[in-house]
Design a protein around this motif. Structure first.
Motif, mmCIF file in Angstrom:
data_model
loop_
_atom_site.group_PDB
_atom_site.id
_atom_site.type_symbol
_atom_site.label_atom_id
_atom_site.label_comp_id
_atom_site.label_asym_id
_atom_site.label_seq_id
_atom_site.Cartn_x
_atom_site.Cartn_y
_atom_site.Cartn_z
ATOM 1 N N ILE A 106 0.838 -1.204 0.000
ATOM 2 C CA ILE A 106 0.000 0.000 0.000
ATOM 3 C C ILE A 106 0.869 1.249 0.000
ATOM 4 C CG2 ILE A 106 -1.671 1.316 1.379
ATOM 5 C CD1 ILE A 106 -2.762 -1.414 2.340
ATOM 6 N N ARG A 107 1.912 1.246 0.820
ATOM 7 C CA ARG A 107 2.770 2.433 0.914
ATOM 8 C C ARG A 107 3.619 2.619 -0.339
ATOM 9 N NH1 ARG A 107 4.552 2.338 7.303
ATOM 10 N NH2 ARG A 107 2.973 3.856 7.970
ATOM 11 N N ASN A 108 3.972 1.512 -1.013
ATOM 12 C CA ASN A 108 4.780 1.643 -2.222
ATOM 13 C C ASN A 108 3.962 2.133 -3.416
ATOM 14 O OD1 ASN A 108 7.129 0.792 -0.980
ATOM 15 N ND2 ASN A 108 6.779 -1.372 -1.439
ATOM 16 N N ILE A 109 2.673 1.892 -3.392
ATOM 17 C CA ILE A 109 1.817 2.296 -4.514
ATOM 18 C C ILE A 109 1.261 3.703 -4.304
ATOM 19 C CG2 ILE A 109 -0.309 1.780 -5.790
ATOM 20 C CD1 ILE A 109 0.148 -1.187 -5.036
ATOM 21 N N PHE A 110 0.820 3.993 -3.066
ATOM 22 C CA PHE A 110 0.107 5.248 -2.803
ATOM 23 C C PHE A 110 0.916 6.162 -1.889
ATOM 24 C CE2 PHE A 110 -3.113 1.864 -3.248
ATOM 25 C CZ PHE A 110 -3.729 2.300 -4.418
ATOM 26 N N ASN A 111 0.866 7.446 -2.209
ATOM 27 C CA ASN A 111 1.439 8.461 -1.334
ATOM 28 C C ASN A 111 0.482 8.776 -0.190
ATOM 29 O OD1 ASN A 111 4.051 9.435 -2.017
ATOM 30 N ND2 ASN A 111 3.215 10.285 -3.912
ATOM 31 N N GLY A 112 1.038 9.207 0.948
ATOM 32 C CA GLY A 112 0.225 9.865 1.972
ATOM 33 C C GLY A 112 -0.336 9.025 3.078
ATOM 34 N N PHE A 113 -0.004 7.730 3.166
ATOM 35 C CA PHE A 113 -0.561 6.904 4.235
ATOM 36 C C PHE A 113 0.316 6.991 5.485
ATOM 37 C CE2 PHE A 113 -3.370 4.670 1.244
ATOM 38 C CZ PHE A 113 -4.482 4.463 2.059
ATOM 39 N N GLY A 114 -0.205 7.667 6.506
ATOM 40 C CA GLY A 114 0.441 7.645 7.808
ATOM 41 C C GLY A 114 -0.054 6.473 8.628
ATOM 42 N N LYS A 115 0.495 6.288 9.814
ATOM 43 C CA LYS A 115 0.131 5.137 10.642
ATOM 44 C C LYS A 115 -1.355 5.088 10.991
ATOM 45 C CE LYS A 115 4.611 4.145 12.807
ATOM 46 N NZ LYS A 115 5.349 4.056 14.090
ATOM 47 N N PRO A 116 -1.973 6.205 11.432
ATOM 48 C CA PRO A 116 -3.393 6.115 11.820
ATOM 49 C C PRO A 116 -4.304 5.681 10.672
ATOM 50 C CG PRO A 116 -2.422 8.133 12.668
ATOM 51 C CD PRO A 116 -1.419 7.543 11.736
ATOM 52 N N LEU A 117 -4.121 6.287 9.479
ATOM 53 C CA LEU A 117 -4.996 5.942 8.359
ATOM 54 C C LEU A 117 -4.693 4.551 7.812
ATOM 55 C CD1 LEU A 117 -5.336 9.295 6.378
ATOM 56 C CD2 LEU A 117 -7.046 8.129 7.767
ATOM 57 N N LEU A 118 -3.436 4.153 7.830
ATOM 58 C CA LEU A 118 -3.095 2.812 7.362
ATOM 59 C C LEU A 118 -3.684 1.759 8.296
ATOM 60 C CD1 LEU A 118 -1.620 1.013 5.361
ATOM 61 C CD2 LEU A 118 0.456 1.270 6.752
ATOM 62 N N GLN A 119 -3.587 2.014 9.598
ATOM 63 C CA GLN A 119 -4.158 1.074 10.562
ATOM 64 C C GLN A 119 -5.669 1.010 10.425
ATOM 65 O OE1 GLN A 119 -2.482 -1.057 12.621
ATOM 66 N NE2 GLN A 119 -4.537 -1.890 12.972
ATOM 67 N N GLU A 120 -6.313 2.161 10.155
ATOM 68 C CA GLU A 120 -7.763 2.178 9.960
ATOM 69 C C GLU A 120 -8.155 1.383 8.716
ATOM 70 O OE1 GLU A 120 -11.806 3.072 10.426
ATOM 71 O OE2 GLU A 120 -10.097 3.091 11.819
ATOM 72 N N LEU A 121 -7.364 1.534 7.662
ATOM 73 C CA LEU A 121 -7.627 0.794 6.422
ATOM 74 C C LEU A 121 -7.552 -0.712 6.661
ATOM 75 C CD1 LEU A 121 -7.901 0.831 3.245
ATOM 76 C CD2 LEU A 121 -5.403 0.737 3.211
ATOM 77 N N LEU A 122 -6.508 -1.157 7.352
ATOM 78 C CA LEU A 122 -6.334 -2.586 7.616
ATOM 79 C C LEU A 122 -7.422 -3.116 8.548
ATOM 80 C CD1 LEU A 122 -2.448 -2.615 8.080
ATOM 81 C CD2 LEU A 122 -3.736 -3.418 6.096
ATOM 82 N N THR A 123 -7.843 -2.280 9.511
ATOM 83 C CA THR A 123 -8.913 -2.700 10.433
ATOM 84 C C THR A 123 -10.221 -2.909 9.685
ATOM 85 O OG1 THR A 123 -7.865 -1.492 12.258
ATOM 86 C CG2 THR A 123 -10.202 -2.046 12.504
ATOM 87 N N ARG A 124 -10.545 -1.970 8.813
ATOM 88 C CA ARG A 124 -11.794 -2.085 8.052
ATOM 89 C C ARG A 124 -11.758 -3.275 7.092
ATOM 90 N NH1 ARG A 124 -13.718 4.014 6.180
ATOM 91 N NH2 ARG A 124 -13.566 5.023 8.234
ATOM 92 N N ALA A 125 -10.578 -3.527 6.511
ATOM 93 C CA ALA A 125 -10.457 -4.642 5.565
ATOM 94 C C ALA A 125 -10.227 -5.974 6.269
ATOM 95 C CB ALA A 125 -9.317 -4.363 4.588
ATOM 96 N N GLN A 126 -10.039 -5.912 7.617
ATOM 97 C CA GLN A 126 -9.793 -7.112 8.422
ATOM 98 C C GLN A 126 -8.582 -7.880 7.891
ATOM 99 O OE1 GLN A 126 -13.469 -9.352 8.585
ATOM 100 N NE2 GLN A 126 -14.502 -7.821 9.830
ATOM 101 N N LEU A 127 -7.479 -7.124 7.717
ATOM 102 C CA LEU A 127 -6.238 -7.705 7.204
ATOM 103 C C LEU A 127 -5.097 -7.454 8.177
ATOM 104 C CD1 LEU A 127 -6.366 -6.641 3.433
ATOM 105 C CD2 LEU A 127 -6.751 -8.934 4.360
ATOM 106 N N ASP A 128 -4.135 -8.352 8.127
ATOM 107 C CA ASP A 128 -2.886 -8.176 8.863
ATOM 108 C C ASP A 128 -1.874 -7.572 7.906
ATOM 109 O OD1 ASP A 128 -0.593 -8.264 10.321
ATOM 110 O OD2 ASP A 128 -0.667 -10.412 10.763
ATOM 111 N N GLY A 129 -1.366 -6.414 8.253
ATOM 112 C CA GLY A 129 -0.452 -5.718 7.358
ATOM 113 C C GLY A 129 0.847 -6.459 7.113
ATOM 114 N N LYS A 130 1.214 -7.397 7.971
ATOM 115 C CA LYS A 130 2.486 -8.117 7.830
ATOM 116 C C LYS A 130 2.364 -9.349 6.933
ATOM 117 C CE LYS A 130 4.328 -5.191 10.658
ATOM 118 N NZ LYS A 130 5.221 -4.132 10.109
ATOM 119 N N VAL A 131 1.152 -9.695 6.546
ATOM 120 C CA VAL A 131 0.938 -10.864 5.666
ATOM 121 C C VAL A 131 1.424 -10.525 4.256
ATOM 122 C CG1 VAL A 131 -0.824 -12.319 4.610
ATOM 123 C CG2 VAL A 131 -0.995 -11.705 7.033
#
Length: 573
Positions: free
Chosen positions: A194-219
């Motif tokens: 996500i960070r390599n494709i899109f500009n502008g994702f800080g920790k709060p918004l990235l964590q919110e995105l993963l929470t809503r998608a029910q994904l583990d960011g380390k997978v």
């Protein structure tokens, strides 16, 4: 206040709606890394601040109290190219923390000159760069090839965007396009993709995105099923839509009890505060951090340094006075040596003598007196008399200097307190004028363009009387010694820097006196205490010692009341 690129997209929309098509009427350089643009629009006037120092930011600010009187050479140069220009567009570059403000200026010959102001809010690499025809005109911070091998910034150098601007903005794509981007350009785990494709994702918004998608960011992204990728693309589009409709910013406490900010609602954390505009949140953060060195902050720094210097002098005088404790011992040594002047002590480093002058009458007690081996006993006695006389004179002058230093320290601290009450340009100019008269700062050669009023003090009515409160020493001086009447009551906190408070009432009762004493405690350095002693007396009992500093008084009779500070309910500040 660190904001990510997606949050800044909301800020970009906020700035567009407020100042796009506005005219830059005046430009100020507040400090080395901060510029202020006075912008006039058809609806209102705005102050746009660009700062690239310790807390880089771009925001609309409330009018600052005190602006530099003398423009810097950079400010003069930029005024020539910027003032009178009209803002044609405000754009965020690729969803990153880079703004491009385009302005057009109508020249005298009828041509239009376009200048692009690139505001790069990239942490320690932040900068504000003025570009004409792709070439840098000037910048707040110059970067030489020795400072950076990747990118130089300075006049007459072609402007290039910073590295890592090849990523794209989340807001520019539909849901199907987002799905294609994820499938084509993913790399590594979900978070990194996500960070390599899109500009502008800080920790709060990235964590919110993963929470809503029910994904583990380390997978690993390759381990995701097509359905999971579809859900991720859908959530990305949902976040994009919410950001486009967002206004203001919310402040949360996350699970680590740290403050985070987001323009959209977060699923986790505790909501603490909501700001109607992002500019308001940034302005409060900049103010609390003291990130902008305005002229009033510079004045505060000068006064603080003057206090430290005087405190050092005060401690030095006190130390010299402490040394005078040996004065009586030196006199005793001199007397005993003179009494025993018949003894031969040359080339001796000390002598043991009975203390014939002991007040208790114990003449058997022996004293060891250090001697100068090159002097005889009479000459050693005379040397001790000289030391005694020197310390005696030092004690007399030292006590006078210590009292003078104590008065000066109290006066300097009262000026510093006055600065905390200054809310208008006139109040700050009064304090600046006082500092000039006190010798804290050099007198300005440039006179004020307006006359300072004597009625800037706080005034409000109370049931049965009037209350007058000075904001600084000049106002205190005027209220106490020129304005107040003999039967007015005078209030001031005991041994605490504060304002002079005058109560004018025909028959003040105990309740009224108690309330005004609370106001006096509130307008003092004891504001945050629960119990503050306040002295009060009639104006006719107040005297001003000759040659004393502004606001300094003495009185021969007074009463003291212990009160809890209370803000007057009759005024709004």
């Amino acid at each position: 206040m660190n904001l990510d690129g997606l949050t800044m997209s909301v800020l970009a929309d906020e700035l567009k709606s407020a100042i796009q098509a506005g005219q830059i009427q005046k430009l100020y350089q507040i400090d080395k890394t901060t510029l202020l643009f006075k912008i006039h629009t058809s609806r209102d006037n705005f102050d746009l601040i660009i700062t690239v120092g310790a807390s880089p930011a771009l925001y609309l600010s409330a009018p600052l109290q005190d602006l530099p009187k003398e423009p810097s050479s950079l400010c003069m140069f930029l005024r020539k190219h910027i003032e009178g220009s009209r803002i044609t567009s405000i754009d965020q570059i690729n969803g990153d923390r880079i703004f491009c403000i385009s302005i057009d200026k109508l020249e005298m010959n009828g041509s239009i000159t376009t200048t692009k102001i690139y505001v790069e809010l990239m942490g320690k690499y932040s900068n504000c760069i003025f570009v004409q025809d792709g070439v840098i005109l000037e910048s707040l911070i110059h970067v030489s090839p020795l400072m950076s091998r990747e990118r130089s910034i300075g006049p007459k150098i072609p402007y290039e965007l910073p590295p890592n601007t090849q990523r794209v903005s989340l807001l520019d794509f539909s849901e199907s396009e987002l799905l294609d981007l994820l499938r084509t350009f993913h790399q590594g785990n979900v978070e990194n993709s996500i960070r390599n494709i899109f500009n502008g994702f800080g920790k709060p918004l990235l964590q919110e995105l993963l929470t809503r998608a029910q994904l583990d960011g380390k997978v690993e992204f390759d381990e995701l099923s097509p359905e999971k990728i579809q859900i991720l693309a859908h959530v990305l589009h949902m976040v994009s839509t919410e950001l486009k409709d967002a206004h203001g910013i919310m402040e949360y406490h996350n699970s680590n009890n740290k403050l985070v900010h987001s323009p959209i609602q977060l699923s986790t954390g505790t909501l603490e505060k909501t700001y109607e505009t992002i500019s308001a949140a940034i302005a409060q953060s900049v103010k609390s951090d003291g990130a902008i060195h305005t002229a009033d902050r510079e004045l505060e720094k000068i006064i603080t340094n003057a206090i430290k210097k005087e405190e050092l002098r005060h401690s030095k005088i006190q130390k010299e006075l402490d040394d005078t404790d040996k004065m009586d011992t030196y006199k005793l040594y001199g007397d005993l040596l003179m009494i025993n002047g018949h003894l031969q002590v040359q080339y001796e480093s000390s002598i043991d003598l009975p203390n014939l002058l002991d007040e208790s009458g114990n003449t058997d007690m022996m004293l060891t007196i250090p001697l100068n081996p090159q002097l005889n006993i009479i000459e050693n006695g005379q040397a001790y008399y000289k030391l005694y006389t020197k310390l005696k004179n030092r004690m007399i002058s030292g006590r006078y200097q210590l009292d003078s230093s104590t008065t000066k320290l109290m006066y300097y601290k009262s000026i510093l307190y006055s600065l905390s009450l200054a809310t208008t340009r006139e109040s700050l100019e009064e304090i600046r004028s006082e500092c000039m008269d006190a010798g804290i700062i050099k007198k300005s050669k440039k006179p004020l363009s307006y006359k300072l009023s004597k009625t800037n003090y706080i005034h409000f009515n109370v049931p049965g009387g009037e209350v007058f409160i000075g904001r600084n020493n000049q106002q205190n001086e005027y209220l106490t010694h020129r304005f107040a009447k003999p039967n007015d009551l005078w209030f001031h906190t005991q041994d605490i820097q504060g304002s002079h408070v005058i109560l004018r009432a025909s028959n003040p009762d105990d309740d009224m006196i108690s309330r005004v004493a609370q106001y006096a405690a509130y307008y003092s350095r004891g504001r945050d205490s629960s119990k503050v002693p306040v002295d009060y007396t009639y104006i006719k009992s107040i005297k001003k010692p000759p040659a004393s500093p502004l606001g300094f008084v003495i009185f021969n009779t007074h009463q003291t009341m212990i009160v809890e500070p209370k803000k007057p309910e009759y005024i709004k500040e």
